[in-house]
Design a protein around this motif. Structure first.
Motif, PDB file in Angstrom:
ATOM      1  N   ALA A 115       1.753  -8.036  -4.186  1.00 49.22           N
ATOM      2  CA  ALA A 115       2.532  -6.636  -4.598  1.00 49.22           C
ATOM      3  C   ALA A 115       1.565  -6.001  -5.356  1.00 49.22           C
ATOM      4  CB  ALA A 115       3.838  -6.754  -5.050  1.00 49.22           C
ATOM      5  N   ALA A 116       1.030  -6.448  -6.379  1.00 49.58           N
ATOM      6  CA  ALA A 116       0.131  -5.792  -7.267  1.00 49.58           C
ATOM      7  C   ALA A 116      -1.269  -5.410  -6.614  1.00 49.58           C
ATOM      8  CB  ALA A 116      -0.296  -6.605  -8.907  1.00 49.58           C
ATOM      9  N   ARG A 117      -1.675  -6.361  -6.044  1.00 42.81           N
ATOM     10  CA  ARG A 117      -3.055  -5.925  -5.253  1.00 42.81           C
ATOM     11  C   ARG A 117      -2.795  -4.914  -4.214  1.00 42.81           C
ATOM     12  NH1 ARG A 117      -7.387  -9.429  -4.403  1.00 42.81           N
ATOM     13  NH2 ARG A 117      -9.175  -8.320  -3.628  1.00 42.81           N
ATOM     14  N   LEU A 118      -1.551  -4.727  -3.588  1.00 47.54           N
ATOM     15  CA  LEU A 118      -1.231  -3.852  -2.530  1.00 47.54           C
ATOM     16  C   LEU A 118      -1.043  -2.472  -3.098  1.00 47.54           C
ATOM     17  CD1 LEU A 118       1.147  -5.791   0.147  1.00 47.54           C
ATOM     18  CD2 LEU A 118      -1.533  -5.281  -0.004  1.00 47.54           C
ATOM     19  N   ALA A 119      -0.429  -2.684  -4.417  1.00 47.89           N
ATOM     20  CA  ALA A 119      -0.024  -1.311  -4.977  1.00 47.89           C
ATOM     21  C   ALA A 119      -1.368  -0.687  -5.448  1.00 47.89           C
ATOM     22  CB  ALA A 119       0.827  -1.587  -6.264  1.00 47.89           C
ATOM     23  N   ALA A 120      -2.412  -1.503  -5.635  1.00 50.38           N
ATOM     24  CA  ALA A 120      -3.957  -0.871  -6.295  1.00 50.38           C
ATOM     25  C   ALA A 120      -4.477  -0.275  -5.018  1.00 50.38           C
ATOM     26  CB  ALA A 120      -4.456  -2.209  -6.753  1.00 50.38           C
ATOM     27  N   VAL A 121      -4.275  -0.501  -3.714  1.00 51.13           N
ATOM     28  CA  VAL A 121      -4.828   0.188  -2.760  1.00 51.13           C
ATOM     29  C   VAL A 121      -4.754   1.728  -2.728  1.00 51.13           C
ATOM     30  CG1 VAL A 121      -5.088   0.442  -0.055  1.00 51.13           C
ATOM     31  CG2 VAL A 121      -4.547  -1.772  -1.351  1.00 51.13           C
ATOM     32  N   PRO A 122      -6.013   2.478  -2.972  1.00 48.00           N
ATOM     33  CA  PRO A 122      -5.858   3.673  -3.145  1.00 48.00           C
ATOM     34  C   PRO A 122      -5.556   4.543  -2.152  1.00 48.00           C
ATOM     35  CG  PRO A 122      -8.335   3.172  -3.003  1.00 48.00           C
ATOM     36  CD  PRO A 122      -7.230   1.879  -3.098  1.00 48.00           C
ATOM     37  N   ARG A 123      -4.629   5.669  -2.132  1.00 51.92           N
ATOM     38  CA  ARG A 123      -4.401   6.328  -0.669  1.00 51.92           C
ATOM     39  C   ARG A 123      -5.518   7.268  -0.561  1.00 51.92           C
ATOM     40  NH1 ARG A 123       1.166   9.051   0.851  1.00 51.92           N
ATOM     41  NH2 ARG A 123       0.538  10.689   1.975  1.00 51.92           N
ATOM     42  N   THR A 124      -5.798   7.463   0.789  1.00 54.42           N
ATOM     43  CA  THR A 124      -6.761   8.343   1.039  1.00 54.42           C
ATOM     44  C   THR A 124      -6.218   9.373   2.037  1.00 54.42           C
ATOM     45  OG1 THR A 124      -7.666   7.184   3.162  1.00 54.42           O
ATOM     46  CG2 THR A 124      -8.561   6.418   1.043  1.00 54.42           C
ATOM     47  N   VAL A 170      -4.641   5.818   8.856  1.00 56.68           N
ATOM     48  CA  VAL A 170      -4.816   4.665   9.308  1.00 56.68           C
ATOM     49  C   VAL A 170      -5.788   3.617   8.546  1.00 56.68           C
ATOM     50  CG1 VAL A 170      -6.019   3.799  11.682  1.00 56.68           C
ATOM     51  CG2 VAL A 170      -4.422   5.581  11.869  1.00 56.68           C
ATOM     52  N   HIS A 171      -6.763   4.261   7.994  1.00 57.46           N
ATOM     53  CA  HIS A 171      -7.475   3.664   6.940  1.00 57.46           C
ATOM     54  C   HIS A 171      -6.706   2.922   5.970  1.00 57.46           C
ATOM     55  CE1 HIS A 171      -9.514   3.413   3.007  1.00 57.46           C
ATOM     56  NE2 HIS A 171     -10.785   3.261   3.886  1.00 57.46           N
ATOM     57  N   ASP A 172      -5.744   3.512   5.644  1.00 50.97           N
ATOM     58  CA  ASP A 172      -4.818   3.190   4.445  1.00 50.97           C
ATOM     59  C   ASP A 172      -3.932   1.894   5.010  1.00 50.97           C
ATOM     60  OD1 ASP A 172      -5.964   5.152   2.990  1.00 50.97           O
ATOM     61  OD2 ASP A 172      -4.399   6.312   2.811  1.00 50.97           O
ATOM     62  N   LEU A 173      -3.578   2.258   6.112  1.00 47.39           N
ATOM     63  CA  LEU A 173      -2.773   0.809   6.670  1.00 47.39           C
ATOM     64  C   LEU A 173      -3.687  -0.127   7.132  1.00 47.39           C
ATOM     65  CD1 LEU A 173      -0.192  -0.093   8.136  1.00 47.39           C
ATOM     66  CD2 LEU A 173      -1.060   0.900  10.337  1.00 47.39           C
ATOM     67  N   ALA A 174      -4.909   0.057   7.538  1.00 46.00           N
ATOM     68  CA  ALA A 174      -5.851  -1.234   7.346  1.00 46.00           C
ATOM     69  C   ALA A 174      -6.230  -1.707   6.184  1.00 46.00           C
ATOM     70  CB  ALA A 174      -7.028  -0.796   8.318  1.00 46.00           C
ATOM     71  N   ALA A 175      -6.376  -0.824   5.183  1.00 50.95           N
ATOM     72  CA  ALA A 175      -6.937  -1.210   3.738  1.00 50.95           C
ATOM     73  C   ALA A 175      -5.726  -2.056   3.183  1.00 50.95           C
ATOM     74  CB  ALA A 175      -7.023  -0.276   2.854  1.00 50.95           C
ATOM     75  N   LEU A 176      -4.461  -1.958   3.322  1.00 49.52           N
ATOM     76  CA  LEU A 176      -3.399  -2.901   2.968  1.00 49.52           C
ATOM     77  C   LEU A 176      -3.726  -4.181   3.390  1.00 49.52           C
ATOM     78  CD1 LEU A 176      -0.087  -0.501   3.202  1.00 49.52           C
ATOM     79  CD2 LEU A 176      -1.369  -1.500   1.063  1.00 49.52           C
ATOM     80  N   VAL A 224       5.127  -0.859   5.989  1.00 53.35           N
ATOM     81  CA  VAL A 224       6.070  -0.186   6.871  1.00 53.35           C
ATOM     82  C   VAL A 224       5.875   1.395   6.436  1.00 53.35           C
ATOM     83  CG1 VAL A 224       8.469   0.418   7.452  1.00 53.35           C
ATOM     84  CG2 VAL A 224       7.753  -1.790   7.169  1.00 53.35           C
ATOM     85  N   ALA A 225       5.888   1.625   5.386  1.00 50.42           N
ATOM     86  CA  ALA A 225       5.513   2.999   4.805  1.00 50.42           C
ATOM     87  C   ALA A 225       4.161   3.785   5.227  1.00 50.42           C
ATOM     88  CB  ALA A 225       5.704   3.291   3.272  1.00 50.42           C
ATOM     89  N   ALA A 226       3.196   2.756   5.360  1.00 54.37           N
ATOM     90  CA  ALA A 226       1.911   3.166   5.721  1.00 54.37           C
ATOM     91  C   ALA A 226       1.887   3.575   7.272  1.00 54.37           C
ATOM     92  CB  ALA A 226       1.044   2.314   5.543  1.00 54.37           C
ATOM     93  N   ALA A 263     -14.829  -1.009   2.734  1.00 53.28           N
ATOM     94  CA  ALA A 263     -14.519  -0.544   1.332  1.00 53.28           C
ATOM     95  C   ALA A 263     -13.810  -1.591   0.756  1.00 53.28           C
ATOM     96  CB  ALA A 263     -13.591   0.646   1.364  1.00 53.28           C
ATOM     97  N   GLY A 264     -13.237  -2.567   1.683  1.00 51.47           N
ATOM     98  CA  GLY A 264     -12.593  -3.734   0.732  1.00 51.47           C
ATOM     99  C   GLY A 264     -13.237  -4.760   0.258  1.00 51.47           C
TER     100      GLY A 264
END
Length: 184
Positions: A47-56, A60-66, A105-107, A183-184
């Motif tokens: 959860a902490a790792r996913l919360a640190a994923v920046p929103r761009t 679709v990038h953000d969904l994949a970044a998760l 789900v939100a992404a 980026a990941g």
């Protein structure tokens, strides 16, 4: 012991620590409580790792970044990742574990709402598909069935196929997903 894949018994756990077996009962209520705490720790770290994923500005990038963050977490701590999905032990806080999936789900909902996916795309279904595919690939790598170097290309192809089937333009989708892995 998890990393070495040794059997985790109460006696083996305290051996050489100077602690008694009673310490496990005192702090965790016994081995089931210990396993619950181990699983919970895995989900807390995820959860902490996913919360640190920046929103761009690219949903679709953000969904994949998760997905990339999920994979990195598993590869960095494979023993904890394996324990997280041992459903034989209860979770102390299931809602906290569900929060990671809710972020996915939100992404997916954001990607749909911003027009990248078809208006009728169901975010929960899509998030489940993306998670199941990613979890399967990551599990195969963590178990040593697939080499780590195939994870990014296979995950990219799978994610692009799922999101294109959900309505995204395939070339735009591929660019977004590849950028997330880079980026990941």
């Amino acid at each position: 012991m998890l990393a070495a894949r040794e059997p985790v018994t109460l006696r083996a756990l305290v051996e050489g620590t100077g602690a008694s077996t009673m310490a496990v009962y005192t702090h965790f209520g016994g081995m089931p409580g210990l396993w619950s705490a181990v699983r919970q720790e895995g989900f807390t770290r995820l959860a902490a790792r996913l919360a640190a994923v920046p929103r761009t500005d690219d949903a679709v990038h953000d969904l994949a970044a998760l997905g990339v963050a999920y994979a990195r977490t598993a590869l960095e701590h494979p023993e904890l990742y394996r324990a997280m999905f041992d459903a034989g032990a209860d979770l102390a806080d299931e809602a906290a574990a569900d929060a990671s999936f809710d972020r996915l789900v939100a992404a997916a909902a954001r990607a749909r709402d911003e027009g990248r996916l078809a208006p009728g795309a169901d975010p929960r279904t899509l998030a489940t598909q993306v998670w199941a595919a990613g979890h399967g690939l990551v599990s195969l790598v963590v178990q040593g069935v697939l080499p780590a170097e195939v994870l990014a290309p296979l995950a990219t192809g799978t994610t692009v196929a799922l999101l294109a089937a959900a309505g995204d333009d395939i070339d735009r989708c591929r660019a977004s997903v590849e950028a997330a892995w880079a980026a990941g």
